[in-house]
Design a protein around this motif. Structure first.
Motif, PDB file in Angstrom:
ATOM      1  N   VAL A  28       0.824  -1.216   0.000  1.00 24.59           N
ATOM      2  CA  VAL A  28       0.000   0.000   0.000  1.00 24.59           C
ATOM      3  C   VAL A  28       0.853   1.258   0.000  1.00 24.59           C
ATOM      4  CG1 VAL A  28      -1.676   1.341   1.338  1.00 24.59           C
ATOM      5  CG2 VAL A  28      -1.940  -1.139   1.125  1.00 24.59           C
TER       6      VAL A  28
ATOM      7  N   THR B 244      -3.022   5.032  -4.412  1.00 26.79           N
ATOM      8  CA  THR B 244      -3.684   5.787  -3.351  1.00 26.79           C
ATOM      9  C   THR B 244      -3.553   7.282  -3.581  1.00 26.79           C
ATOM     10  OG1 THR B 244      -3.257   4.022  -1.758  1.00 26.79           O
ATOM     11  CG2 THR B 244      -3.750   6.197  -0.867  1.00 26.79           C
TER      12      THR B 244
ATOM     13  N   VAL C  74      -9.405   6.198   8.154  1.00 22.81           N
ATOM     14  CA  VAL C  74      -8.713   5.159   7.367  1.00 22.81           C
ATOM     15  C   VAL C  74      -8.889   3.823   8.084  1.00 22.81           C
ATOM     16  CG1 VAL C  74      -6.560   4.396   6.321  1.00 22.81           C
ATOM     17  CG2 VAL C  74      -6.960   6.852   6.663  1.00 22.81           C
ATOM     18  N   GLU C  75      -9.386   2.817   7.363  1.00 22.71           N
ATOM     19  CA  GLU C  75      -9.466   1.445   7.874  1.00 22.71           C
ATOM     20  C   GLU C  75      -8.462   0.600   7.094  1.00 22.71           C
ATOM     21  OE1 GLU C  75     -13.880   0.133   8.560  1.00 22.71           O
ATOM     22  OE2 GLU C  75     -13.814   1.607   6.929  1.00 22.71           O
ATOM     23  N   THR C  76      -7.738  -0.244   7.800  1.00 25.41           N
ATOM     24  CA  THR C  76      -6.731  -1.081   7.142  1.00 25.41           C
ATOM     25  C   THR C  76      -6.998  -2.560   7.373  1.00 25.41           C
ATOM     26  OG1 THR C  76      -5.261  -1.049   9.068  1.00 25.41           O
ATOM     27  CG2 THR C  76      -4.966   0.708   7.445  1.00 25.41           C
TER      28      THR C  76
ATOM     29  N   SER D  92      -3.607  -6.417   0.483  1.00 26.13           N
ATOM     30  CA  SER D  92      -4.326  -5.594   1.458  1.00 26.13           C
ATOM     31  C   SER D  92      -5.512  -4.857   0.855  1.00 26.13           C
ATOM     32  CB  SER D  92      -3.377  -4.551   2.064  1.00 26.13           C
ATOM     33  OG  SER D  92      -2.315  -5.181   2.751  1.00 26.13           O
TER      34      SER D  92
ATOM     35  N   VAL E  24      -7.605  -1.206   1.961  1.00 32.25           N
ATOM     36  CA  VAL E  24      -7.642  -0.026   2.817  1.00 32.25           C
ATOM     37  C   VAL E  24      -8.833   0.807   2.373  1.00 32.25           C
ATOM     38  CG1 VAL E  24      -6.470   2.123   3.433  1.00 32.25           C
ATOM     39  CG2 VAL E  24      -5.149   0.011   3.221  1.00 32.25           C
TER      40      VAL E  24
ATOM     41  N   VAL F  65      -2.619   7.989   5.265  1.00 30.35           N
ATOM     42  CA  VAL F  65      -2.763   6.555   4.990  1.00 30.35           C
ATOM     43  C   VAL F  65      -1.513   5.811   5.453  1.00 30.35           C
ATOM     44  CG1 VAL F  65      -3.119   4.821   3.194  1.00 30.35           C
ATOM     45  CG2 VAL F  65      -4.329   7.011   3.067  1.00 30.35           C
TER      46      VAL F  65
ATOM     47  N   VAL G   7      -1.278   2.736   8.254  1.00 28.52           N
ATOM     48  CA  VAL G   7      -0.589   1.458   8.047  1.00 28.52           C
ATOM     49  C   VAL G   7       0.498   1.274   9.099  1.00 28.52           C
ATOM     50  CG1 VAL G   7       0.883   0.158   6.463  1.00 28.52           C
ATOM     51  CG2 VAL G   7      -1.119   1.384   5.582  1.00 28.52           C
TER      52      VAL G   7
END
Length: 367
Positions: A177, A185, A203-205, A219, A221, A303, A307
């Motif tokens: 990512v 991104t 932000v969800e990872t 991944s 995100v 982001v 992470v």
């Protein structure tokens, strides 16, 4: 007029392309390559073991930094305090704190800092940005970015920092990512007009790995911007074959597909400006805007920070991985990963929400 004096720090790997680019401009009489800095031997150019040595030995106007992620900020500081402008490879920093430190340094020194997100200088990306802003795609349901890449053991063995989250106690935050597919991104955020630090709401990872590394290689995100736009990133370095990455804008009046690596929008090929040429033009006339000033990478850095602070990537169980090749060409293929990436893109959903078989943990909201 005196030609701008340019130096390159880090000339192996991607840095070699920067040396070639400076040489191209030098041949055209538009720049001068005054030296390179790299601890490993370099032939054919004036070379120094470190940027500090290079700056002490010769006057420099612009320093291109293409070195390991964790060295970006200290080297940028060396260059700026020596009076040089900087072209800094992506990701610019390994943390939000470093980003803030570098931002203060830019303000203090008054030097220019262009970040190497070259897709943001593509007319394809900028054209799609105008299409979105003008409402030609109608109401935007969301933006997704997909990457289906192949990386072998050789890639992760090329340097001590490759595939690491931390090295010698210092944040690196390498991973699918944040590094090889970082352009996806950054481009998605640019299309939404959400490039600043405060333009990202959450932000969800979901980070996974099939390789024996610390960082993620497969991944999803999910970003929600301050505008309310959902941006879903779905990437892998463990695909069956290496395919063109893409950013897709999902609108009520239709979708638009940007293939940023080849500067294609809807199948049409566009041109791309050169970030070093743009930086040199900005030096000559500050009224010429930079394509990727440091401030325009704040959303992306949010982001990176998510992470960085996320739990370590979850290992994908053996039953969902097929290994191919031998030695340095050995690589894992996550079974059916392309289908899960396509679904994540279409539904703006995380792997776990789709029921991808290797998912075990619920998504974690980091910010």
């Amino acid at each position: 007029m005196t030609r701008p004096r340019v130096a390159v720090a880090g000339v192996h790997g991607h840095g070699a392309s920067h040396v070639r680019n400076v040489a191209r401009l030098a041949e055209a009489g538009r720049a001068e390559l005054v030296g390179v800095a790299d601890p490993r031997p370099v032939e054919g150019v004036r070379a120094f073991d470190s940027l500090e040595q290079l700056l002490a030995a010769t006057e420099v106007d612009v320093v291109i930094i293409s070195t390991p992620i964790q060295t970006h900020v200290p080297l940028a500081e060396l260059a700026m305090r020596a009076g040089a402008d900087v072209l800094l490879e992506k990701p610019p920093t390994a943390s939000l704190a470093e980003f803030e430190q570098l931002t203060k340094l830019v303000d203090e020194t008054g030097r220019a800092c262009q970040v190497g997100f070259q897709a943001q200088a593509s007319e394809a990306t900028l054209t799609l940005g105008r299409i979105v802003a003008d409402g030609q795609l109608g109401e935007i349901r969301g933006i997704s970015a997909v990457g289906k890449w192949v990386r072998t053991a050789k890639y992760f063995g090329r340097a001590r920092w490759a595939g690491k989250r931390r090295l010698d106690g210092v944040d690196v935050v390498d991973g699918a990512v944040t590094n090889p597919l970082a352009h996806a991104t950054a481009a998605a955020l640019l299309l939404d007009g959400s490039t600043g630090v405060d333009d990202v709401r959450s932000v969800e990872t979901e980070l996974y790995r099939a390789n024996p590394i610390e960082s993620d290689d497969t991944s999803t995100v999910r970003i929600v911007t301050s505008r309310g736009t959902t941006i879903l990133i779905a990437v892998t370095l463990c695909a069956v074959e290496h395919l063109e990455p893409a950013v897709i804008v999902h609108g009520s009046e239709g979708n638009a597909v940007l293939e940023y690596a080849s500067d294609r929008l809807g199948g049409t090929k566009y041109g791309r400006a050169d970030l070093l040429e743009n930086l040199l033009a900005h030096r000559a006339d500050p009224a010429v805007p930079l394509y990727v000033p440091l401030a325009a990478t704040g959303g992306f850095t949010r982001v990176v920070e998510a992470v960085r602070t996320a739990a370590d990537p979850t290992e994908i169980p053996d039953e969902f991985v097929q290994w191919e090749g031998e030695g340095l060409e050995r690589r894992p293929v996550v079974l059916n990963v392309e289908n899960w990436i396509d679904r994540a893109s279409d539904e703006l959903a995380l792997f776990s929400e789709l029921g991808a078989p290797w998912t075990k943990q619920p998504p974690r909201e980091n910010s």
